[in-house]
Write an enzyme that holds these catalytic residues in place. Sequence first.
Site, PDB file in Angstrom:
ATOM      1  N   THR A  83       0.772  -1.295   0.121  1.00  0.00           N
ATOM      2  CA  THR A  83       0.049  -0.036   0.067  1.00  0.00           C
ATOM      3  C   THR A  83       0.919   1.126  -0.007  1.00  0.00           C
ATOM      4  O   THR A  83       2.035   1.125   0.405  1.00  0.00           O
ATOM      5  CB  THR A  83      -1.105  -0.109   1.106  1.00  0.00           C
ATOM      6  OG1 THR A  83      -1.933   1.060   0.887  1.00  0.00           O
ATOM      7  CG2 THR A  83      -0.255   0.343   2.480  1.00  0.00           C
ATOM      8  N   ILE A 153      -7.218  -0.987   4.987  1.00  0.00           N
ATOM      9  CA  ILE A 153      -7.051  -1.480   6.276  1.00  0.00           C
ATOM     10  C   ILE A 153      -5.994  -2.720   6.426  1.00  0.00           C
ATOM     11  O   ILE A 153      -6.282  -3.580   5.537  1.00  0.00           O
ATOM     12  CB  ILE A 153      -8.291  -1.872   6.845  1.00  0.00           C
ATOM     13  CG1 ILE A 153      -9.485  -0.482   7.151  1.00  0.00           C
ATOM     14  CG2 ILE A 153      -8.243  -2.628   8.317  1.00  0.00           C
ATOM     15  CD1 ILE A 153     -10.628  -0.964   7.442  1.00  0.00           C
ATOM     16  N   GLY A 165      -3.361   0.070  10.918  1.00  0.00           N
ATOM     17  CA  GLY A 165      -4.581   0.418  11.074  1.00  0.00           C
ATOM     18  C   GLY A 165      -5.079   0.858   9.598  1.00  0.00           C
ATOM     19  O   GLY A 165      -5.341  -0.247   8.827  1.00  0.00           O
ATOM     20  N   ILE A 166      -5.336   2.031   9.352  1.00  0.00           N
ATOM     21  CA  ILE A 166      -6.239   2.604   8.335  1.00  0.00           C
ATOM     22  C   ILE A 166      -5.525   3.696   7.620  1.00  0.00           C
ATOM     23  O   ILE A 166      -5.046   4.463   8.390  1.00  0.00           O
ATOM     24  CB  ILE A 166      -7.606   3.251   8.856  1.00  0.00           C
ATOM     25  CG1 ILE A 166      -8.511   2.063   9.628  1.00  0.00           C
ATOM     26  CG2 ILE A 166      -8.415   3.924   7.901  1.00  0.00           C
ATOM     27  CD1 ILE A 166      -9.645   2.912  10.504  1.00  0.00           C
ATOM     28  N   CYS A 183      -2.835  -3.148  -3.018  1.00  0.00           N
ATOM     29  CA  CYS A 183      -3.179  -4.412  -2.052  1.00  0.00           C
ATOM     30  C   CYS A 183      -3.293  -5.586  -3.132  1.00  0.00           C
ATOM     31  O   CYS A 183      -4.026  -6.595  -2.718  1.00  0.00           O
ATOM     32  CB  CYS A 183      -4.640  -3.903  -1.355  1.00  0.00           C
ATOM     33  SG  CYS A 183      -4.720  -2.635  -0.246  1.00  0.00           S
TER      34      CYS A 183
END
Length: 238
Positions: A83, A153, A165-166, A183
Amino acid sequence: MTASAFDILDLGTLPYPEAWALQKRHHERVAGGGRPTLLLVEHPAVLTLGRKAREGDNIVVTRAYLAAQDIEVFEVERGGDVTYHGPGQLVAYAIFPVGRRVRDFLRLLEQSVVTALDTLGLPDARPNPGYAGVYVQGREVGGLPRHQKLASIGVAVKRHVALHGIGMNVTTNLDHFDLIVPCGLTDTQMTSVAREYELRGLPRTATMPEAKAALAGAFTTTFDTYDWTLPDLTAAGG
């Protein structure tokens, strides 16, 4: 800032290695019985590789190109693939007790983002079954249907406490996602709050302070009845 059961720390903009080290310090504290903490932060442009991405196969440019763009790559302990983090993306690290309730915890993270995006005027935000993260209504791109992903996430759980986390795109430079297969999903296009406002003709401006307030409020609401008990590490299988 303090919610009913956890603290919220706004770290501003912080290089990824510094935030990673800070996460680990808070994790050690929370795993030792300290108060749970939500860290809100932006990072300079960086790629992170989760446990499914150790070879970096879903980075589609050379490491030399990334280095020329001052984009570093880090292997981290969270789940998931590759990511991107960068300016305009709100990153939220929930250093919360989880125990073995990992799936439930992931759903609560998703719900926090859904609630925040509804507050920000995007009521169609939703989880996408089978995919971690938060999406808005899909659309055709080049004549092909594409999921529209607004938040990624990925977490790790050690000593029953979560890390990572996010990543929620607010005013993120979405061109940087062209450096990777986000991803590892080939049927997905990344989007942002700002882009959705523009495409929908909404007379709003996406701002990081508004996004932070919305997400902090959403966490407070979503985790209002959460079980904050830290499992006993001395118990069998702890």
